[in-house]
Design a protein around this motif. Structure first.
Motif, short mmCIF file in Angstrom:
data_model
loop_
_atom_site.label_atom_id
_atom_site.label_comp_id
_atom_site.label_asym_id
_atom_site.label_seq_id
_atom_site.Cartn_x
_atom_site.Cartn_y
_atom_site.Cartn_z
N ILE A 110 -18.02 -10.56 -25.77
CA ILE A 110 -16.37 -10.56 -25.71
C ILE A 110 -16.03 -12.15 -25.13
N PRO A 111 -16.32 -12.53 -23.65
CA PRO A 111 -15.74 -13.66 -23.29
C PRO A 111 -16.02 -14.95 -24.23
N PRO A 112 -17.13 -15.13 -24.90
CA PRO A 112 -17.19 -16.21 -25.85
C PRO A 112 -16.30 -15.96 -27.11
N PHE A 113 -16.36 -14.79 -27.63
CA PHE A 113 -15.49 -14.49 -28.57
C PHE A 113 -13.87 -14.84 -28.45
N GLN A 114 -13.64 -14.44 -27.38
CA GLN A 114 -12.26 -14.56 -27.00
C GLN A 114 -11.84 -16.15 -26.81
N ALA A 115 -13.10 -17.02 -26.41
CA ALA A 115 -12.94 -18.49 -26.46
C ALA A 115 -12.96 -19.00 -27.69
N GLY A 116 -13.21 -18.13 -28.79
CA GLY A 116 -13.56 -18.87 -30.15
C GLY A 116 -15.03 -19.24 -30.58
N ASP A 117 -15.78 -18.92 -29.57
CA ASP A 117 -17.21 -19.22 -29.90
C ASP A 117 -17.99 -17.99 -30.22
N LEU A 118 -18.04 -17.80 -31.69
CA LEU A 118 -18.79 -16.48 -32.23
C LEU A 118 -20.23 -16.64 -32.00
N ILE A 119 -20.92 -17.93 -32.19
CA ILE A 119 -22.34 -18.06 -32.00
C ILE A 119 -22.90 -17.62 -30.51
N ASP A 120 -21.89 -18.26 -29.72
CA ASP A 120 -22.40 -18.15 -28.44
C ASP A 120 -22.14 -16.56 -27.82
N GLY A 121 -21.35 -16.02 -28.32
CA GLY A 121 -21.05 -14.31 -28.18
C GLY A 121 -22.14 -13.64 -28.74
N LEU A 122 -22.67 -14.17 -30.03
CA LEU A 122 -23.84 -13.24 -30.48
C LEU A 122 -25.06 -13.66 -29.70
N ILE A 123 -25.19 -14.69 -29.28
CA ILE A 123 -26.49 -15.18 -28.38
C ILE A 123 -26.46 -14.41 -26.91
N ALA A 124 -25.27 -14.43 -26.56
CA ALA A 124 -25.13 -13.61 -25.12
C ALA A 124 -25.58 -12.19 -25.44
N PHE A 159 -20.95 -22.97 -39.41
CA PHE A 159 -21.40 -23.29 -38.36
C PHE A 159 -22.34 -24.69 -38.36
N SER A 160 -22.62 -25.18 -37.01
CA SER A 160 -23.36 -26.51 -37.09
C SER A 160 -24.79 -25.95 -37.25
N ARG A 161 -25.69 -26.80 -37.81
CA ARG A 161 -27.18 -26.78 -37.52
C ARG A 161 -27.49 -26.30 -36.42
N GLU A 162 -27.18 -26.78 -35.39
CA GLU A 162 -27.71 -26.50 -33.85
C GLU A 162 -27.37 -25.14 -33.62
N GLU A 163 -25.79 -24.75 -34.00
CA GLU A 163 -25.64 -23.16 -33.71
C GLU A 163 -26.58 -22.29 -34.33
N LEU A 164 -26.92 -22.61 -35.54
CA LEU A 164 -27.50 -21.84 -36.50
C LEU A 164 -29.17 -21.72 -36.05
N ILE A 165 -29.62 -22.76 -35.38
CA ILE A 165 -30.91 -22.87 -34.65
C ILE A 165 -30.99 -21.93 -33.48
#
Length: 160
Positions: A132-146, A44-50
């Motif tokens: 689920i929608p962000p996970f399906q789009a391949g974005d694990l961090i956005d899914g967790l944040i949601a 994950f990028s630094r920005e994603e982790l922040i």
């Protein structure tokens, strides 16, 4: 790997590997490193982790429960694996854990006994549904944040 993608594999004799590395049963090379060493290719990028850290802080504060996230293999029994992770969390009785096993696509939400009455199955389901929608789009961090945002806003306030 998507359909149609090709990858080259190179056979590496076990003796040619650096100390601290091994070939796993799947053929992947696993390498140990010192805790102080930075990973060569962090997932994950630094920005994603922040962003994830800020979401965890906000959810913990807003819901008055210690939210945690675990990303990794949960074993053959995802629920039992998540329970083992929850037991290791600080103050597990007041914790809420979102555990994700990307390889098996399992999502488990668990809560400790001290917050289970406020963070019940309905709140957990809302969090999973938001992820689920962000996970399906391949974005694990956005899914967790949601999931964190939805769960923290849906949690019942603590009783006095």
């Amino acid at each position: 790997m998507a359909s149609g993608d090709h990858t080259q594999t190179v056979a590496v004799p076990q003796g040619d590997l650096p100390i601290g590395t091994a070939i796993t049963s799947s053929g992947r090379i696993s390498a140990a490193r010192q805790a102080s060493d930075s990973p060569v290719n962090p997932p994950f990028s630094r920005e994603e982790l922040i962003g994830l850290d800020e979401a965890l802080i906000r959810a913990t504060r807003d819901a008055n429960a210690r939210f945690s996230v675990y990303i990794g293999d949960l074993g053959d029994d995802a629920h039992a694996g998540a329970e083992a992770v929850l037991r290791q969390a600080p103050e597990p009785e007041y914790a809420a854990l979102i555990a994700v096993s990307p390889n098996t696509r399992d999502i488990v939400v668990l809560t400790g006994s001290g917050v289970a009455d406020r963070l019940g199955d309905k709140v957990a389901q809302l969090g999973v549904t938001a992820a689920i929608p962000p996970f399906q789009a391949g974005d694990l961090i956005d899914g967790l944040i949601a999931a964190l945002r939805v769960m923290a806003s849906a949690v019942k306030p603590p009783t006095a």
